[in-house]
Design a protein around this motif. Structure first.
Motif, PDB file in Angstrom:
ATOM      1  N   ARG A 186       0.863  -1.176   0.000  1.00  0.00           N
ATOM      2  CA  ARG A 186       0.000   0.000   0.000  1.00  0.00           C
ATOM      3  C   ARG A 186       0.902   1.229   0.000  1.00  0.00           C
ATOM      4  NH1 ARG A 186      -5.333   0.841   3.819  1.00  0.00           N
ATOM      5  NH2 ARG A 186      -6.131   2.706   2.771  1.00  0.00           N
ATOM      6  N   HIS A 188      -0.179   4.384  -0.783  1.00  0.00           N
ATOM      7  CA  HIS A 188      -0.974   5.603  -0.600  1.00  0.00           C
ATOM      8  C   HIS A 188      -2.263   5.174   0.065  1.00  0.00           C
ATOM      9  CE1 HIS A 188      -3.688   8.893  -1.912  1.00  0.00           C
ATOM     10  NE2 HIS A 188      -2.600   9.649  -1.969  1.00  0.00           N
ATOM     11  N   LYS A 189      -2.954   6.072   0.713  1.00  0.00           N
ATOM     12  CA  LYS A 189      -4.201   5.687   1.384  1.00  0.00           C
ATOM     13  C   LYS A 189      -5.229   5.109   0.408  1.00  0.00           C
ATOM     14  CE  LYS A 189      -6.352  10.286   1.152  1.00  0.00           C
ATOM     15  NZ  LYS A 189      -6.959  11.395   1.931  1.00  0.00           N
ATOM     16  N   TYR A 191      -4.277   3.566  -2.703  1.00  0.00           N
ATOM     17  CA  TYR A 191      -3.687   2.681  -3.710  1.00  0.00           C
ATOM     18  C   TYR A 191      -2.816   1.587  -3.100  1.00  0.00           C
ATOM     19  CZ  TYR A 191      -5.082   6.092  -7.243  1.00  0.00           C
ATOM     20  OH  TYR A 191      -5.811   6.919  -8.046  1.00  0.00           O
ATOM     21  N   LYS A 204       7.279  11.155  -5.890  1.00  0.00           N
ATOM     22  CA  LYS A 204       5.850  11.482  -5.827  1.00  0.00           C
ATOM     23  C   LYS A 204       4.936  10.437  -6.463  1.00  0.00           C
ATOM     24  CE  LYS A 204       6.461  16.510  -5.754  1.00  0.00           C
ATOM     25  NZ  LYS A 204       6.145  17.793  -6.451  1.00  0.00           N
ATOM     26  N   ASN A 205       5.471   9.694  -7.443  1.00  0.00           N
ATOM     27  CA  ASN A 205       4.614   8.776  -8.209  1.00  0.00           C
ATOM     28  C   ASN A 205       5.282   7.436  -8.480  1.00  0.00           C
ATOM     29  OD1 ASN A 205       2.281  10.621  -8.946  1.00  0.00           O
ATOM     30  ND2 ASN A 205       3.994  11.792  -9.797  1.00  0.00           N
ATOM     31  N   PRO A 214      -0.123   7.968  -7.310  1.00  0.00           N
ATOM     32  CA  PRO A 214       0.528   8.761  -6.256  1.00  0.00           C
ATOM     33  C   PRO A 214       1.214   7.902  -5.198  1.00  0.00           C
ATOM     34  CG  PRO A 214      -1.873   8.828  -6.031  1.00  0.00           C
ATOM     35  CD  PRO A 214      -1.588   8.180  -7.350  1.00  0.00           C
ATOM     36  N   LEU A 215       2.380   8.378  -4.758  1.00  0.00           N
ATOM     37  CA  LEU A 215       3.176   7.698  -3.732  1.00  0.00           C
ATOM     38  C   LEU A 215       3.265   8.609  -2.507  1.00  0.00           C
ATOM     39  CD1 LEU A 215       5.236   5.537  -2.719  1.00  0.00           C
ATOM     40  CD2 LEU A 215       7.005   6.819  -3.960  1.00  0.00           C
ATOM     41  N   SER A 216       2.801   8.110  -1.378  1.00  0.00           N
ATOM     42  CA  SER A 216       2.888   8.890  -0.143  1.00  0.00           C
ATOM     43  C   SER A 216       4.353   9.080   0.240  1.00  0.00           C
ATOM     44  CB  SER A 216       2.151   8.181   0.994  1.00  0.00           C
ATOM     45  OG  SER A 216       0.766   8.141   0.744  1.00  0.00           O
ATOM     46  N   ARG A 217       4.664  10.254   0.778  1.00  0.00           N
ATOM     47  CA  ARG A 217       6.040  10.586   1.118  1.00  0.00           C
ATOM     48  C   ARG A 217       6.657   9.569   2.091  1.00  0.00           C
ATOM     49  NH1 ARG A 217       6.756  16.474   3.416  1.00  0.00           N
ATOM     50  NH2 ARG A 217       5.700  16.870   1.431  1.00  0.00           N
ATOM     51  N   LYS A 219       6.107   6.529   2.355  1.00  0.00           N
ATOM     52  CA  LYS A 219       6.163   5.159   1.828  1.00  0.00           C
ATOM     53  C   LYS A 219       7.337   4.949   0.863  1.00  0.00           C
ATOM     54  CE  LYS A 219       2.528   2.978   3.550  1.00  0.00           C
ATOM     55  NZ  LYS A 219       2.604   1.657   4.192  1.00  0.00           N
TER      56      LYS A 219
END
Length: 230
Positions: A186, A188-189, A191, A204-205, A214-217, A219
């Motif tokens: 996981r 991103h919240k 994805y 970022k991606n 999108p990629l959470s910072r 993660k």
């Protein structure tokens, strides 16, 4: 093996003709006939259907309108009296397109394609990891390696594969527990991605199948470590 089939056509004569072809085919089972798209849409809520023989030219709601209204349609063989619709038909990812009057040889060729596609979508390979999900009242087998990513849609989630998008009622947290942690992450919240499908990523991606996700910072480090172990 028989594909559970329905016929949707406003012409009773045409329904009768198609029903005769369906009933005489060893790989088809006719479960219902409908004279309009509204009846068909309601009927699909109560029947598990593998294949729709769908007339394009129907009053009020056309065959194309019905396809747009179905969230996760089964296989479709379109039937029409106008060859002009052929190109548009394949924009809807239909299995085949039959032009009236339907010949037996052409009908059998269409069914052969539908059967082959059904077998491919429901192939049994015990060596491949899989799960079963419920979508549109159907229980579907999903090969884990076919999933590219999972996307949150409110109370639902969408499984994106090469073959189709499968929408199911579930939370991301609940579905994540069904997935092997060494293959899925996981990021991103909203994805979860299949680590083996990632083509590249930056701060970022993540890119999967040409799509930017999108990629959470927080993660990024976890993703880099996970990819190192794939």
């Amino acid at each position: 093996m028989k594909l559970k089939s329905i016929i949707v056509d406003d012409s009773s004569m045409q329904r009768m003709a198609v029903a005769k072809l369906v009933n005489n085919h060893p790989h088809l089972a006719l479960v219902a006939e409908y004279s309009n798209a509204i009846e068909a849409k309601n009927g699909l809520k109560n029947h598990e259907v593998d294949l729709i023989f769908l007339d394009v030219e129907m009053p009020i709601i056309s065959g194309f309108d019905l396809l747009e209204a179905l969230e996760n349609p089964p296989q479709v063989i379109l039937i029409t009296g106008k060859p002009d619709y052929a190109l548009k038909a394949f924009d809807y990812d239909v299995t085949d397109y039959l032009h009236k009057p339907i010949t037996l040889a052409r009908f059998e060729a269409s069914v052969k394609r539908a059967v082959a596609k059904f077998e491919q979508m429901n192939r049994v390979d015990e060596d491949e990891e899989h799960i079963f999900v419920k979508s549109n009242l159907k229980k579907r087998k999903v090969i884990l390696n076919d999933i590219k990513w999972i996307e949150a849609l409110g109370d639902y989630i969408k499984l994106v594969t090469d073959e189709a998008n499968i929408v199911i009622l579930s939370t991301m947290k609940s579905f994540e527990k069904q997935l092997p942690a060494e293959k899925f992450l996981r990021i991103h919240k909203s994805y979860i991605v299949n680590l083996e499908k990632i083509e590249k990523f930056n701060s970022k991606n993540v890119e999967v199948g040409g799509r930017q996700i999108p990629l959470s910072r927080n993660k990024k480090t976890e993703l880099a470590e996970a990819l190192a172990n794939v």
